[in-house]
Design a protein around this motif. Structure first.
Motif, short mmCIF file in Angstrom:
data_model
loop_
_atom_site.label_atom_id
_atom_site.label_comp_id
_atom_site.label_asym_id
_atom_site.label_seq_id
_atom_site.Cartn_x
_atom_site.Cartn_y
_atom_site.Cartn_z
N VAL A 190 -25.00 8.72 42.50
CA VAL A 190 -25.10 8.76 40.84
C VAL A 190 -24.35 10.91 41.13
N LEU A 191 -24.72 11.49 42.27
CA LEU A 191 -24.07 13.22 41.83
C LEU A 191 -22.27 12.59 42.39
N LEU A 192 -21.93 12.29 43.00
CA LEU A 192 -20.47 12.41 42.87
C LEU A 192 -20.42 11.39 41.32
N VAL A 193 -20.60 10.43 40.84
CA VAL A 193 -20.19 10.07 39.82
C VAL A 193 -19.85 10.50 38.78
N LEU A 194 -20.62 11.88 38.56
CA LEU A 194 -21.86 13.16 37.29
C LEU A 194 -20.44 13.85 37.78
N ALA A 195 -19.89 14.32 39.20
CA ALA A 195 -19.71 15.59 39.56
C ALA A 195 -17.90 14.98 38.84
N ASP A 196 -17.39 13.52 39.46
CA ASP A 196 -16.33 13.57 38.60
C ASP A 196 -15.68 13.48 37.95
N LEU A 197 -17.28 12.63 36.81
CA LEU A 197 -17.10 12.55 35.50
C LEU A 197 -16.55 13.82 35.02
N CYS A 198 -17.65 14.90 35.46
CA CYS A 198 -17.14 16.51 34.91
C CYS A 198 -15.97 17.21 34.81
N ALA A 199 -15.42 16.23 36.16
CA ALA A 199 -14.43 17.13 37.08
C ALA A 199 -13.08 16.13 35.88
N ARG A 200 -13.30 15.00 34.72
CA ARG A 200 -13.00 14.72 33.90
C ARG A 200 -13.28 15.40 32.59
N MET A 201 -14.05 15.78 32.16
CA MET A 201 -14.56 16.28 31.18
C MET A 201 -14.30 17.67 30.88
N VAL A 202 -14.10 18.56 31.80
CA VAL A 202 -13.91 20.27 31.69
C VAL A 202 -12.97 20.59 30.32
N ASN A 203 -11.96 19.74 30.53
CA ASN A 203 -10.57 20.03 30.38
C ASN A 203 -9.41 19.24 30.51
N PRO A 214 -6.42 16.17 29.04
CA PRO A 214 -6.23 15.58 30.48
C PRO A 214 -6.71 16.11 32.01
N LYS A 215 -6.24 17.57 31.78
CA LYS A 215 -6.63 17.49 33.09
C LYS A 215 -7.58 17.70 34.18
N GLU A 216 -7.13 17.74 34.95
CA GLU A 216 -9.33 17.36 35.68
C GLU A 216 -9.13 18.47 37.25
N LEU A 217 -10.71 18.52 37.26
CA LEU A 217 -10.41 19.24 37.76
C LEU A 217 -10.64 19.04 39.64
N ALA A 218 -10.66 19.62 40.80
CA ALA A 218 -10.77 19.22 41.46
C ALA A 218 -12.55 18.05 42.12
N ILE A 219 -12.58 17.56 42.56
CA ILE A 219 -14.39 16.92 42.91
C ILE A 219 -14.88 17.56 43.52
N GLY A 220 -14.55 18.44 44.50
CA GLY A 220 -14.81 19.00 45.50
C GLY A 220 -15.40 20.30 44.60
N VAL A 221 -15.06 20.60 43.77
CA VAL A 221 -15.47 22.33 42.72
C VAL A 221 -16.28 22.33 42.15
N MET A 222 -16.39 20.63 41.34
CA MET A 222 -17.75 20.24 41.02
C MET A 222 -19.38 20.44 41.41
N VAL A 223 -18.57 19.54 42.93
CA VAL A 223 -20.17 19.54 43.86
C VAL A 223 -20.65 20.32 44.59
N ALA A 224 -18.91 21.41 45.34
CA ALA A 224 -19.50 22.43 45.42
C ALA A 224 -20.51 24.08 44.64
#
Length: 311
Positions: free
Chosen positions: A268-281, A283-293
């Motif tokens: 659940v955590l990694l799916v949500l982190a990846d979703l947030c990484a895609r939705m912050v900005n 069509p650009k994406e943040l690194a998923i490691g940043v969201m988890v950190a």
């Protein structure tokens, strides 16, 4: 997972997602996006999130160290170094070979960490294990950076340092998912013994548990899970640190329940982190490691403070 598949730079309804899953039409662009890009990405995030979480739970259980995690203890760093060396000397290596070498790197870094921790007078303690892991992780990350700079791999390795599931494809999942599921299932069978080991070696031995055998079996499972996960998505930290603590709050101290609960919560955590990484900005994406950190670093500091008080 359905929300993660439907949301993104191009929004899609849940009905469209369901139709693409059960009645895939390769002639429709929306179905192609869902089937070829988003589905393997989301399934990969779920599988690897569960793998990192269970690896952390196993390490915390057998070392009796609340700060144990494949990232914190430097296991991920060993896998990352081998990936860097593979890019430098074997650029055309197949994915299965990369996974095998990544696992080897995780094994070697684990052995080095435990050897350093046990070499000090008084033997291996949770605090020494954490310090040894931090030292080894810093050394291996430095070596990885040196290899990347010398062989001009900085751009290629940026993905592995930051972590991300965008590169996960169906061919990767065919290899990843069976190994992860079988290893988690095997680790679950050790749940009762790990619960006893987590109470103390003397107590576990008195109850007939072969503590050394259980410890090495659990560490082997953790290294497999961490090694193949790093080979797929890079060195994403803190999932294995945070999730087992939440699982213990929910289901208690029995590892027969902690392991499957950690797998579910990690997914659940990694799916949500990846979703947030895609939705912050988009069509650009943040690194998923940043969201988890963003979640993991404050939690680690909190645990470190609690552990310092107990010492």
């Amino acid at each position: 997972m359905f929300a993660a598949v439907s949301l993104g730079a191009k929004g899609m309804s849940l009905g469209t997602v369901w139709t693409a899953v059960v009645q895939y039409d390769p002639g429709l662009t929306t179905h192609q996006i869902i089937h070829e890009l988003r589905l393997p990405r989301v399934i990969g995030a779920a599988a690897i999130g569960g793998a990192f979480a269970v690896a952390g739970a196993l390490m915390q259980g057998v070392t009796r160290n609340p700060l144990a995690d494949a990232g914190v203890l430097g296991i991920n760093a060993g896998a990352t170094l081998v990936v860097a060396l593979s890019f430098a000397f074997m650029p055309n290596i197949p994915y299965s070979g990369l996974m095998a070498l990544s696992f080897l790197g995780a094994v070697l870094s684990t052995l080095l960490i435990f050897a350093l921790g046990a070499a000090a007078p008084g033997g291996l303690t949770p605090l020494r294990l954490t310090v040894a892991g931090a030292v080894v992780a810093a050394m291996l990350h430095s070596l990885s950076s040196g290899v990347a700079i010398y062989y001009n791999l900085s751009q290629d390795l940026a993905f592995w340092y930051a972590g991300g599931v965008s590169g996960v494809k169906w061919m990767h999942l065919k290899l990843l998912v069976p190994i992860i599921l079988l290893t988690i299932a095997g680790a679950s069978l050790l749940g009762k013994s790990i619960s006893l080991v987590s109470l103390g070696e003397e107590a576990a031995s008195n109850l007939g548990v072969r503590t050394q055998r259980v410890r090495w079996m659990a560490i082997t499972a953790a290294v497999i899970l961490a090694g193949i996960s790093v080979s797929a998505v890079g060195a994403i930290g803190f999932v294995g640190l945070v999730i087992p603590h939440i699982a213990r709050k929910l289901v208690g101290v029995d590892y027969r329940r902690i392991i499957p609960t950690s797998a579910l919560l990690g997914a659940v955590l990694l799916v949500l982190a990846d979703l947030c990484a895609r939705m912050v900005n988009p069509p650009k994406e943040l690194a998923i490691g940043v969201m988890v950190a963003l979640v993991g670093v404050p939690f680690f500091l909190y645990l470190a403070r609690q552990e310092g008080r107990s010492l």
